[in-house]
Scaffold this active site. Sequence first.
Site, PDB file in Angstrom:
ATOM      1  N   ASP A 480      -0.928 -33.059   4.843  1.00 17.52           N
ATOM      2  CA  ASP A 480       0.453 -33.174   4.350  1.00 17.52           C
ATOM      3  C   ASP A 480       0.537 -34.194   3.224  1.00 17.52           C
ATOM      4  O   ASP A 480       1.252 -34.001   2.256  1.00 17.52           O
ATOM      5  CB  ASP A 480       1.396 -33.560   5.495  1.00 17.52           C
ATOM      6  CG  ASP A 480       0.983 -34.843   6.213  1.00 17.52           C
ATOM      7  OD1 ASP A 480      -0.224 -35.172   6.191  1.00 17.52           O
ATOM      8  OD2 ASP A 480       1.853 -35.519   6.790  1.00 17.52           O
ATOM      9  N   ARG A 484       0.029 -42.265   3.885  1.00 12.95           N
ATOM     10  CA  ARG A 484       0.574 -42.969   5.047  1.00 12.95           C
ATOM     11  C   ARG A 484      -0.218 -42.629   6.308  1.00 12.95           C
ATOM     12  O   ARG A 484      -1.273 -41.997   6.228  1.00 12.95           O
ATOM     13  CB  ARG A 484       2.057 -42.659   5.200  1.00 12.95           C
ATOM     14  CG  ARG A 484       2.350 -41.240   5.578  1.00 12.95           C
ATOM     15  CD  ARG A 484       3.846 -41.038   5.766  1.00 12.95           C
ATOM     16  NE  ARG A 484       4.144 -39.679   6.143  1.00 12.95           N
ATOM     17  CZ  ARG A 484       5.144 -38.981   5.652  1.00 12.95           C
ATOM     18  NH1 ARG A 484       5.943 -39.481   4.732  1.00 12.95           N
ATOM     19  NH2 ARG A 484       5.367 -37.758   6.076  1.00 12.95           N
ATOM     20  N   ASP A 485       0.319 -43.037   7.428  1.00 14.72           N
ATOM     21  CA  ASP A 485      -0.422 -42.909   8.683  1.00 14.72           C
ATOM     22  C   ASP A 485      -0.333 -41.511   9.289  1.00 14.72           C
ATOM     23  O   ASP A 485      -0.112 -41.372  10.485  1.00 14.72           O
ATOM     24  CB  ASP A 485       0.084 -43.966   9.673  1.00 14.72           C
ATOM     25  CG  ASP A 485       1.609 -43.982   9.740  1.00 14.72           C
ATOM     26  OD1 ASP A 485       2.255 -43.111   9.110  1.00 14.72           O
ATOM     27  OD2 ASP A 485       2.163 -44.865  10.421  1.00 14.72           O
ATOM     28  N   GLU A 486      -0.467 -40.474   8.464  1.00 17.44           N
ATOM     29  CA  GLU A 486      -0.472 -39.092   8.974  1.00 17.44           C
ATOM     30  C   GLU A 486      -1.727 -38.365   8.499  1.00 17.44           C
ATOM     31  O   GLU A 486      -2.698 -38.293   9.187  1.00 17.44           O
ATOM     32  CB  GLU A 486       0.779 -38.341   8.510  1.00 17.44           C
ATOM     33  CG  GLU A 486       2.048 -38.890   9.093  1.00 17.44           C
ATOM     34  CD  GLU A 486       3.140 -37.843   9.214  1.00 17.44           C
ATOM     35  OE1 GLU A 486       2.874 -36.720   9.629  1.00 17.44           O
ATOM     36  OE2 GLU A 486       4.294 -38.178   8.884  1.00 17.44           O
ATOM     37  N   ASP A 493       3.089 -27.078   5.901  1.00 18.87           N
ATOM     38  CA  ASP A 493       2.779 -27.487   4.532  1.00 18.87           C
ATOM     39  C   ASP A 493       1.666 -26.601   3.980  1.00 18.87           C
ATOM     40  O   ASP A 493       1.706 -26.141   2.833  1.00 18.87           O
ATOM     41  CB  ASP A 493       2.318 -28.951   4.482  1.00 18.87           C
ATOM     42  CG  ASP A 493       3.255 -29.905   5.213  1.00 18.87           C
ATOM     43  OD1 ASP A 493       3.755 -29.532   6.288  1.00 18.87           O
ATOM     44  OD2 ASP A 493       3.472 -31.026   4.736  1.00 18.87           O
ATOM     45  N   TRP A 545       5.512 -23.305  11.045  1.00 21.21           N
ATOM     46  CA  TRP A 545       4.204 -23.948  10.938  1.00 21.21           C
ATOM     47  C   TRP A 545       3.121 -23.021  11.513  1.00 21.21           C
ATOM     48  O   TRP A 545       2.075 -22.820  10.924  1.00 21.21           O
ATOM     49  CB  TRP A 545       4.229 -25.302  11.671  1.00 21.21           C
ATOM     50  CG  TRP A 545       4.740 -26.431  10.820  1.00 21.21           C
ATOM     51  CD1 TRP A 545       4.020 -27.534  10.433  1.00 21.21           C
ATOM     52  CD2 TRP A 545       6.037 -26.601  10.228  1.00 21.21           C
ATOM     53  NE1 TRP A 545       4.795 -28.351   9.635  1.00 21.21           N
ATOM     54  CE2 TRP A 545       6.030 -27.809   9.486  1.00 21.21           C
ATOM     55  CE3 TRP A 545       7.207 -25.847  10.217  1.00 21.21           C
ATOM     56  CZ2 TRP A 545       7.136 -28.274   8.773  1.00 21.21           C
ATOM     57  CZ3 TRP A 545       8.320 -26.314   9.504  1.00 21.21           C
ATOM     58  CH2 TRP A 545       8.271 -27.500   8.793  1.00 21.21           C
ATOM     59  N   GLU A 751       7.589 -35.597  -1.272  1.00 20.70           N
ATOM     60  CA  GLU A 751       7.951 -34.974   0.000  1.00 20.70           C
ATOM     61  C   GLU A 751       9.434 -34.600   0.016  1.00 20.70           C
ATOM     62  O   GLU A 751       9.834 -33.631   0.646  1.00 20.70           O
ATOM     63  CB  GLU A 751       7.668 -35.988   1.118  1.00 20.70           C
ATOM     64  CG  GLU A 751       8.069 -35.556   2.510  1.00 20.70           C
ATOM     65  CD  GLU A 751       7.658 -36.576   3.554  1.00 20.70           C
ATOM     66  OE1 GLU A 751       7.498 -37.762   3.203  1.00 20.70           O
ATOM     67  OE2 GLU A 751       7.479 -36.190   4.722  1.00 20.70           O
ATOM     68  N   HIS A 766       3.201 -35.207  -1.553  1.00 15.89           N
ATOM     69  CA  HIS A 766       3.202 -34.079  -0.615  1.00 15.89           C
ATOM     70  C   HIS A 766       3.052 -32.825  -1.472  1.00 15.89           C
ATOM     71  O   HIS A 766       3.556 -32.778  -2.578  1.00 15.89           O
ATOM     72  CB  HIS A 766       4.543 -34.018   0.123  1.00 15.89           C
ATOM     73  CG  HIS A 766       4.455 -34.447   1.555  1.00 15.89           C
ATOM     74  ND1 HIS A 766       4.042 -35.697   1.931  1.00 15.89           N
ATOM     75  CD2 HIS A 766       4.760 -33.792   2.712  1.00 15.89           C
ATOM     76  CE1 HIS A 766       4.089 -35.789   3.261  1.00 15.89           C
ATOM     77  NE2 HIS A 766       4.520 -34.641   3.764  1.00 15.89           N
TER      78      HIS A 766
END
Length: 903
Positions: A480, A484-486, A493, A545, A751, A766
Site C-alpha cells: 500500500d 509508515r508502519d504498514e 490497492d 479487496w 493516499e 500510495h
Amino acid sequence: MISEKEKRDNCDSIRSLTSLLCEYTSNPLGVDVAQPRFSWVIEHSERGQFQSGYRVLVASSKKNLDSENGDKWDSGKVASDESMNVVYTGSALESGKTYYWKICVWDKEENMSRWSKLASFEMGLLNPDDWKGKWIEGKGYGESTCFDPFQGKTTKIPYGYLLRKEFSVKKDMLRARVYVSGLGYYELRINGNKIGDSVLEPGWTDYKKRVLYSAYDVSKYLRKGKNVIGIMLGNGRYIKAYGYGSPRALLQLNVEFTDATTESVVTDESWKMGQSPITENSIYNGEVYDARLEESGWDIPFYDDSDWDQARKAEGPGGKLVSQASFPPIKVTKIIQPVEISNPKPGVYVYDFGQNFTGWVRLCLSGTRGSKVNIRYTELLREDGMLNAVPNRGAKATDTYILKGEGKEVYEPRFTYHGFRYVEVTGFPGTPILESVEGRVVHSAVEPTGAFICSNPLINRIHKNVLWGQLSNLMSIPTDCPQRDERMGWMGDAQLVAEEAIYNFDMAGFYTKFLEDIGDSQAEDGSVPDVVPAYWSLYPADPVWGTACVIIPWYLYQYYGDRRILQKYYSGIKRWVDFLSSKAVNHILSYGKYGDWCPPAHIKPVDTPIELTSAWYYYHDALILSKIARILGESDEAKKYSQLSSKIKEAFNKKFFKDDHYATGGQTCNVLPLFLDMVPEDKQEAVLKNLIDDIVAARGTHLNTGIVGTRYILDVLTKYGRVDIAYELAVQTTYPGWGYMLREGATTLWERWEHLVGGGMNSHNHIMFGSIDAWFYKVLAGINIDPAGPGFRRIIIKPYLVGDLNHVSASLKTIKGMVSSNWKKSGRSLVLAVTLPVNTEAKVSVPKFELDNVTIKESGKVVWESGSYIEGTAGITDARENEEYVTFSVGSGSYSFEIECEK
Ligand code: BGC
C-alpha cells in the site's frame, strides 16, 4: 525439390526470433516448474504475417542442440500460431540440470525460419530430498523492539548475526551452484564477494506455507583450495509478531568437478556463527550498523573463527521451498543525487532528493571511532525545515551508523527500507556536503515495458508520478505504501491498479508469485484476507479487496494469454465466489469494511454505501468466474455462475436502482453499474446524465470518488461517449484531482485527495489512485487488448483525440512483441502510426473528425475514400466506418494512416 535447409536459408523475410523466454524469464536459473513454458517473438519484414507452425528443440547439451538433436524434447513441426506459453512435453527434467533450447517457425507462406539463437534454462531443486542441508540458526546477540500497529503491541526482535563455513575444493571444478534461503532477509557472500545483485532477499511469503530460495551460478567465485561461504541474516518479516521465529538459513552448494564427480556443502551444525555489525534491524524502524563490530576477513579463508559459536540446527519454517527463478528480485535500480542540502538547526542537515521514492541512502564519511550518525527518512518537511516524521506513524525509519574510525567509510543499510524524499543526517563528523549522501532506489526490479508521452505536460507528470508510485510499492508484494508502519499487501490497492502496472511493467512473474501468496492465504471457508501474505490476519477480506484473487488471474490471462494461471486458480476463485454466496442474502452481499475507500474529504465512503460496492463486486466476481469456466470448458459451471450473476444483477438493480440513479446518486454508485452494463438499457442515458450532472454541475467538473469509483469513472465516461469530461477530470488542477496533487508538490500519488501533513491515514506515496494511467494507454493512445484474442493475439487501437491534445505516443512490449500507437495532429492533418507484432490482428480506428467523405491514406496510398474501403494495401484486409471512426482490419506490421482533419 528444395531442401528444408535451403528453404530456411531463403527465408530472409523472417528477420529474427527474439525474446526467447522460459516461464517469462530469459535463461532462468532454478526453474522448479515440472513442465516449463516457452515464448518467443517473431520479427518479419512483411505485413500481415503470422506463424503457421513452430518446432521447439530442448537438449541436454549445447552440442546436441547444435546438431539439432532435441534429446529432451523435439516438438516436431506443430501447425499452430501459438508463440506464447508453449508447454514443455518432453521427458522429465532433472533437478539442477541445465537445458538448452531453440526454435524455428514457419510463416503464413510456410517459409521456414533459421533456427533461433540458443537459449537455456536450468532446473532448481525439484524434490524435497534434493535438499541435503538443515536449517540453521544462531544464538541471540541482543534484542531490539518493534511495534506492530495491527496488534497494538511492541515485540522483541533479535540483532543480526553472521554464519560462516570454510571448506576446501580439491579437484578441478566444472561448475558450481548455490541454492539458498535465509529468513527474514539474507545476504550471501563467497570469498569476500556479495553473490548476485539482488537485495532484501528472499521475497516475502507466508513462511509457514512457502519459502522462496534463489539459485546462483557461483562457479567464478570458488577456487581450488580453501573457500568461505558467509551469510548475513536479518529479521525482515520473519518475526514473532507474525507467528514466525528468529532468523535462520538453509544453503546448498553443489560443485561439479571435471572428473564427473560432485560434492555438496550444506548448512549444518559445523557452521560457525558470529555477531554481525548489523545489530538492530527492522523493516519499519531501520538498521543500526556498528562498524566497530566488523570482523575484517570473516567471509574469506584463513580467518580465525575459533571464538565464534557453533551454529545450531533450527526448525524449518514449515513452508515448502519454492524457487524465485521467474520472480523479479528486489534490486537497487537507480542511484539519485540529492538536489539540495540545508542546515535548519546546528548539527542537523536535511537533504532533499526532489523525489519521493523507496530505498535508502548511501553515506560517505570519515571520523573518530565510535561516533554515531543518525539518518532519518521522511516524505515531508515542516515549515521550519525540519523533518515531518508524523506520517511515518510507528515506523522510526532511522538508520544509525557507528564509525570504526578507519579513514573513508561507506555505509548503506541491508535489512530495511524506507519511503522518503527527505533525509536528515545528525551526528555527522564535520560538515556534510551534498555528495556525502546518495539515494539508492530500491524495488522489485520488474522490467519497464510501457512508454507513454503526450502533448499535455500535466498528463506526462501524472504518468511520471504513477511510475514512481507504482515502483515504490512493488517490494516483492504489491504494497500500500512504503513509509509508515504498514507496507502490507493490501489487496484492494493491488487489484485496482493491476491494469496500470501491467501497462507499464512486465508483471507476469511478479503476479504469478503474488497469486501463490493469495492461494496460500485462502482459508478453509474460501475466504481470503485483506492483506496478503496474511501477516495481519484480516479475514474475510472486504469484497473490494478480496476480488484480487479473481481479477489478477483474469488480467494474466487477458494480457499474457496465461491459461495455466486460470486452470491453477479456478477452484480457488470458485471457493471465493461460493464464500461470497454463503454470505449473501437474496443475492445481495452486504458485508464490507472499507468500500469506496478515501473519497474526497473522508477516509470512509460517504456517498457510496459499503453494501453497494460489496454487492457489485459479488456480481463482478461471479461474472468473471463464469467467463473463466467457459474458457476452461467447464460448461455446466459456466452456466451456473452466469445464472448466478444474472440473479445478482437483478437483485442489485432491485435494491439500488431509483428511477435515474443508483443508491445515493453518488458518482461511484452510478459508475459501477454502468461499467458492467447492469443498467437497464432504457435507463442508461438517465443514469449517465445523473452522473454527469454530479460531476459537472454539482462539483464544477470534479470527481467525488474513492479508490473504487476512481478506477472506473474515466472508463465509464469514455464508454458512454463523454471522453471530453473524462479528460477534464484527468487534467483538473483544482481539488480534488491528480492535477491538484501535482500542483501541491506531489512527486508520487497520495493516499488521500487532500493535501494533509499530519498523522493517521496520510501517506504521500500510495498507488491506489494510479489507475488513471491505464486510461492514458487505453484511451489517449488507444492501445487495448481485445478480449476475444487474449495475450494481444487481437488488439484494438482506438485513440481518442480529446481536449487540447495534439500528440500522443505510447508503446508496449507485449508477450507477442512491440505494440505501438502514435498520433499527431499537425496543420490540417492527423497521422496515426501503428506497429503490431507478428501473430496479431488488430482493428485500427482512425478518427473522422465528424467529417463526411473523408479520405484516408496509409503510407501515401488511398485506403478509404467516398465511404468505401479501397483494397490492395498489404496487411489491410477490410475497413468499416461508423459515425466517429473508420476502422481498418489489419495484420502485423507498421502502418501510417493519414487523414485530413479539417476542411
Ligand atoms: C492502507 C490502505 C488499505 C486500507 C484498507 C490502509 O491502512 O494503507 O491502502 O487498503 O488500509 O482499509
